[in-house]
Design an enzyme around this catalytic site. Structure first.
Site: not given
Ligand code: NAD
Length: 292
Positions: A52, A96, A119
């Site tokens: 990422k 995460q 997200d």
């Protein structure tokens, strides 16, 4: 059979994002800024987070990696999230997963400001998706519908069967496929671990989206001739012939299912690369919403 080449399409998306970032910069605006919180050092998470950050650099985003030990108190993590919510330089951030057991996923997701939830996991964003209102779409489902769209796969009136009802893949992708949008307007069946006679449902699918994490569990006898198959699953299978000692596999038995399909995603190189590109697209969209 045509491969749904997520690697190729994600490259196109990243090039488009890069051009948009250059345009923002040439107008004297700042580059989008994405932060990633990593708790602990789970090897798979390290890999995801690393790619990422690398992809941010590639498209001209600013990125910040915030690391915490797995022993961090939940309250300290929540406090840091609140600071990021209020950081005007930051356009979006993600935490995460998986998180250590002593930290509540729900509390963390709820603590993230919906305006920075790139997200797309916050209940407000998921609710907006359900209501077909502007929202950050969860990255993997967003990647799936973008892939279908870029290959011009017809969805209107098609029967889409989704296996899996997780909050990050199965449920939101079902909402995206059923809503009055493009792609969308499917008749959707959602199957899950308590579904009886799974095969009777999957055999009806014009579009079959599999997100169970059950390695290579969908076999050719479960798939209708000519179906479009999207395999979201990704797991490591021990393989002594590989230097790494494992190979990556999806939830679908690719070799036997592919010949029956009109389109199918490979694993790796299908949905995976689309997920990161979609996360960056969300961050960029967030910036555009603010500056316009
Ligand atoms: P999850 O474990 O949260 O959910 C799995 C879902 O599958 C559940 O809803 C469960 O009811 C259903 N299920 C499990 N076994 C089943 C069975 N035998 N029959 C029918 N339904 C069954 O998983 P998730 O987070 O949705 O992820 C699913 C897979 O997708 C995993 O392999 C994960 O690694 C992968 N994934 C990939 C990406 C990507 O970017 N490629 C992103 C997210 C998840």
């Amino acid at each position: 059979m045509i491969l749904l080449d997520g690697k190729k399409i994600s490259e196109q998306l990243l090039e488009e994002i890069k051009v948009d970032v250059e345009k923002l910069k040439s107008e004297g605006k700042k580059a989008p800024h994405l932060a990633v919180i990593l708790v602990g050092n789970d090897p798979a998470s390290e890999t995801y987070v690393g790619s990422k950050v690398k992809t941010c650099e590639r498209v001209g985003f600013k990125s910040t990696l915030i690391r915490f030990p797995s022993t961090i108190e939940e309250s300290e993590l929540l406090k840091r999230i609140e600071e990021l919510n209020n950081d005007p330089d930051l356009d979006g951030f993600i935490v995460q997963s998986p998180l250590p057991k002593h930290i509540s996923d729900d509390k963390v997701i709820n603590a993230i400001s919906p305006a920075k939830d790139v997200d797309g996991f916050h209940p407000e964003n998921l609710g907006r998706v359900a209501l077909n209102m502007p929202a950050f779409l969860p990255a993997t489902p967003f990647g799936i519908i973008t892939l279908l769209d870029r290959y011009n796969i017809p969805t209107v009136g098609k029967h889409c069967v989704v296996i899996g009802r997780s909050h990050i893949v199965g449920l939101p992708v079902s909402l995206l496929m059923v809503r009055n949008s493009k792609p969308g307007n499917c008749t959707v069946t959602i199957c899950h671990s308590k579904t009886v006679d799974l095969k009777s449902h999957t055999l009806q699918a014009d579009i079959l989206i599999v997100a169970t994490g059950q390695t290579e569990s969908v076999s050719a006898d479960m798939v209708k001739e000519g179906a479009v198959v999207v395999d979201v699953g990704i797991s490591r299978v021990p393989d002594a012939s590989k230097k790494s000692g494992f190979r990556l596999a999806g939830d679908v038995k690719f070799d036997e299912v592919a010949p029956k399909c009109s389109y199918i995603t490979p694993v790796p190189g299908g949905v995976g690369p689309m997920t990161i590109a979609s996360l960056l697209k969300n961050t960029l969209e967030g910036v555009k919403r603010k500056v316009n």
